[in-house]
Design a protein around this motif. Sequence first.
Motif, PDB file in Angstrom:
ATOM      1  N   THR A   1      16.058  23.492  -8.286  1.00 39.75           N
ATOM      2  CA  THR A   1      15.413  23.457  -6.975  1.00 39.75           C
ATOM      3  C   THR A   1      15.268  22.136  -6.392  1.00 39.75           C
ATOM      4  O   THR A   1      15.668  21.155  -7.132  1.00 39.75           O
ATOM      5  N   GLN A   2      15.436  22.182  -5.024  1.00 37.05           N
ATOM      6  CA  GLN A   2      15.159  20.846  -4.208  1.00 37.05           C
ATOM      7  C   GLN A   2      13.805  20.629  -3.998  1.00 37.05           C
ATOM      8  O   GLN A   2      13.209  21.236  -3.001  1.00 37.05           O
ATOM      9  N   TRP A   3      13.229  20.034  -4.852  1.00 34.98           N
ATOM     10  CA  TRP A   3      11.696  19.607  -4.596  1.00 34.98           C
ATOM     11  C   TRP A   3      11.480  18.429  -3.878  1.00 34.98           C
ATOM     12  O   TRP A   3      12.474  17.555  -3.879  1.00 34.98           O
ATOM     13  N   PRO A   4      10.664  18.229  -2.824  1.00 37.36           N
ATOM     14  CA  PRO A   4      10.271  17.023  -2.026  1.00 37.36           C
ATOM     15  C   PRO A   4      10.020  15.798  -2.912  1.00 37.36           C
ATOM     16  O   PRO A   4       9.398  15.905  -4.004  1.00 37.36           O
ATOM     17  N   ASP A   5      10.528  14.853  -2.365  1.00 37.25           N
ATOM     18  CA  ASP A   5      10.421  13.346  -3.268  1.00 37.25           C
ATOM     19  C   ASP A   5       9.345  12.573  -2.852  1.00 37.25           C
ATOM     20  O   ASP A   5       8.901  11.621  -3.435  1.00 37.25           O
ATOM     21  N   GLU A   6       8.121  13.124  -1.945  1.00 36.55           N
ATOM     22  CA  GLU A   6       7.201  12.483  -1.536  1.00 36.55           C
ATOM     23  C   GLU A   6       6.182  13.333  -1.198  1.00 36.55           C
ATOM     24  O   GLU A   6       6.434  14.620  -1.134  1.00 36.55           O
ATOM     25  N   ILE A   7       4.655  12.987  -1.272  1.00 35.68           N
ATOM     26  CA  ILE A   7       3.674  13.645  -0.741  1.00 35.68           C
ATOM     27  C   ILE A   7       3.315  13.152   0.682  1.00 35.68           C
ATOM     28  O   ILE A   7       3.322  12.196   0.750  1.00 35.68           O
ATOM     29  N   PHE A   8       2.988  14.284   1.354  1.00 30.59           N
ATOM     30  CA  PHE A   8       2.660  14.028   2.954  1.00 30.59           C
ATOM     31  C   PHE A   8       1.098  14.132   2.750  1.00 30.59           C
ATOM     32  O   PHE A   8       0.465  15.249   2.483  1.00 30.59           O
ATOM     33  N   LEU A   9       0.445  13.175   3.411  1.00 29.74           N
ATOM     34  CA  LEU A   9      -0.955  13.121   3.592  1.00 29.74           C
ATOM     35  C   LEU A   9      -1.508  12.969   4.882  1.00 29.74           C
ATOM     36  O   LEU A   9      -1.135  12.279   5.653  1.00 29.74           O
TER      37      LEU A   9
ATOM     38  N   LEU B   1      10.951   6.716   9.062  1.00 29.10           N
ATOM     39  CA  LEU B   1      11.616   7.948   9.008  1.00 29.10           C
ATOM     40  C   LEU B   1      11.203   9.231   8.675  1.00 29.10           C
ATOM     41  O   LEU B   1      10.991  10.275   9.017  1.00 29.10           O
ATOM     42  N   ARG B   2      10.889   8.877   7.178  1.00 32.22           N
ATOM     43  CA  ARG B   2      10.554   9.976   6.393  1.00 32.22           C
ATOM     44  C   ARG B   2       9.304  10.617   6.576  1.00 32.22           C
ATOM     45  O   ARG B   2       8.938  11.824   6.565  1.00 32.22           O
ATOM     46  N   LEU B   3       8.300   9.697   7.223  1.00 29.85           N
ATOM     47  CA  LEU B   3       6.847  10.223   7.518  1.00 29.85           C
ATOM     48  C   LEU B   3       7.030  10.990   8.830  1.00 29.85           C
ATOM     49  O   LEU B   3       6.360  11.962   8.696  1.00 29.85           O
ATOM     50  N   ILE B   4       7.598  10.675   9.604  1.00 27.75           N
ATOM     51  CA  ILE B   4       8.033  11.221  10.843  1.00 27.75           C
ATOM     52  C   ILE B   4       8.592  12.552  10.470  1.00 27.75           C
ATOM     53  O   ILE B   4       8.163  13.580  11.298  1.00 27.75           O
ATOM     54  N   THR B   5       9.516  12.708   9.617  1.00 26.69           N
ATOM     55  CA  THR B   5       9.777  13.838   9.339  1.00 26.69           C
ATOM     56  C   THR B   5       8.971  14.733   8.838  1.00 26.69           C
ATOM     57  O   THR B   5       9.120  16.199   9.288  1.00 26.69           O
ATOM     58  N   ARG B   6       8.280  14.411   7.893  1.00 28.43           N
ATOM     59  CA  ARG B   6       7.249  15.072   7.322  1.00 28.43           C
ATOM     60  C   ARG B   6       6.210  15.707   8.223  1.00 28.43           C
ATOM     61  O   ARG B   6       5.562  16.699   8.134  1.00 28.43           O
ATOM     62  N   MET B   7       5.857  14.718   9.213  1.00 30.02           N
ATOM     63  CA  MET B   7       5.047  15.274  10.190  1.00 30.02           C
ATOM     64  C   MET B   7       5.510  16.398  11.003  1.00 30.02           C
ATOM     65  O   MET B   7       4.703  17.144  11.410  1.00 30.02           O
ATOM     66  N   ILE B   8       6.673  16.234  11.334  1.00 35.34           N
ATOM     67  CA  ILE B   8       7.124  17.444  12.352  1.00 35.34           C
ATOM     68  C   ILE B   8       7.480  18.463  11.603  1.00 35.34           C
ATOM     69  O   ILE B   8       6.956  19.663  11.722  1.00 35.34           O
ATOM     70  N   GLU B   9       7.804  18.542  10.099  1.00 35.78           N
ATOM     71  CA  GLU B   9       7.659  19.617   9.241  1.00 35.78           C
ATOM     72  C   GLU B   9       6.245  20.481   9.481  1.00 35.78           C
ATOM     73  O   GLU B   9       6.000  21.620   9.182  1.00 35.78           O
TER      74      GLU B   9
END
Length: 452
Positions: free
Chosen positions: A337-345, A414-422
Amino acid sequence: MSVTKDQPNVIVFFTDQQRMDTTGVHGNPLGLTPHFDRIAREGTHLYNTFTCQPVCGPARSCLQTGMYATTTGCYRNEIPLPPDRRTLAHYFNEAGYQTGYIGKWHLAEHEPVPPEERGGYDYWLAANLLELSSDAYSTVLYDNACNEVKLPGYRVDAQTDAAIRYIDRHQEQPFFLFLSYIEPHHQNHTDNYPAPDGYEDMFTDRWTPPDLKALGGSHAQHLGGYYGMVKRLDEALGRLLDALKSLDLTENTIILFTSDHGNHFKTRNGEYKRTAHDSSIRIPAALYGPGFMQGGQIREMVSLLDFTPTLLDAAGIQVPAEMQGHSLMPLVQRAPTQWPDEIFLQISESQVGRAIRTKRWKYSVTAPSLDGWNAPSSTHYVETMLYDLQADPYELTNLAGIESYREIADELKLRLITRMIEAGEEAPIIDSAEPRSAGQRRVSIEELRLKL
């Protein structure tokens, strides 16, 4: 949908404001949680579990729906769950389960909670704000008819007794029971942690986590009572396990143990949570029962949001496509599985904040011109926190703005912005922290080549 007695029962054992390091499997030396430690060892221990919103109501909206707090609209306390939002109860009801809710709800507008604000649960013995309707030795809940019910005993025991009665009466058809405690949350009107009589003295001045020892806060006053509450919760878990065993339900009952958020004991702001620090967001979690036995310790980053699809998946119920969490079953079954590498808060009330947490880094931003009570999100943020959790696991040195860490901060941005958009948010502008130097602190070329 037809059901059979072979379908697993499901129990959510949900605590409030419990730090992960209250448990033995996370290094607490006081023996507070032998029953949790056992189900973590024998079942599946989710070592890196984090809330997605470190405050009570929003976290509950996320777990009930599998959606971020900005998606449900419940981005802060005192916003009721919209009646069109489908919860765990709706999905289990449709699958033929009996559904019950006991304890703290915190997603309604009224007290007692009317039927239309109960998230679809059939059986109801709960209070919207249990911390206000009751006290440690005065447990007041409300039944299906909105009648006040005062239960005897210490509050943890009173709720556990009610849960055992529910299980005993609902053996013939699969059930989903959400058991929501207020402990070890503080008692609001006195701002203390009322443990069972005699328990606070057992744990006062015994062991202090390193972050609290370094930062102070209110731990000297509160930690003994807090630990005493955790101890009684674990004893309640043991009683629940005993009840299942005596009714021959152990092998057909899934148990999820987790909490809504942690507790930093006034070290990071003027109260106990609502920050991106691990003390506020990292929580204990384990899954036990059919499908999870001998699952071992999972080290991937797990969000509170992931438990909603996981429980449905484990019960054989189709996971709705609109859920924003991910089922843990592939991880438990060791499937590719491709599991996310970070937690978004997402953070509200104390700030309009967003953060990501990887295994090594913590990166957090806030909207400086907005009030965290009135604004759910922003299109403009400023960097406020960067922690190297490998070198600084207790988050004592904030690296935000240090010039040698700029490349790392930019990648995390950049990773945070991606998670916010998701998550359904608009792509924001994030201003870099004011630059500063920090002597010997440097990032090696090898580190910059490594995946964050």
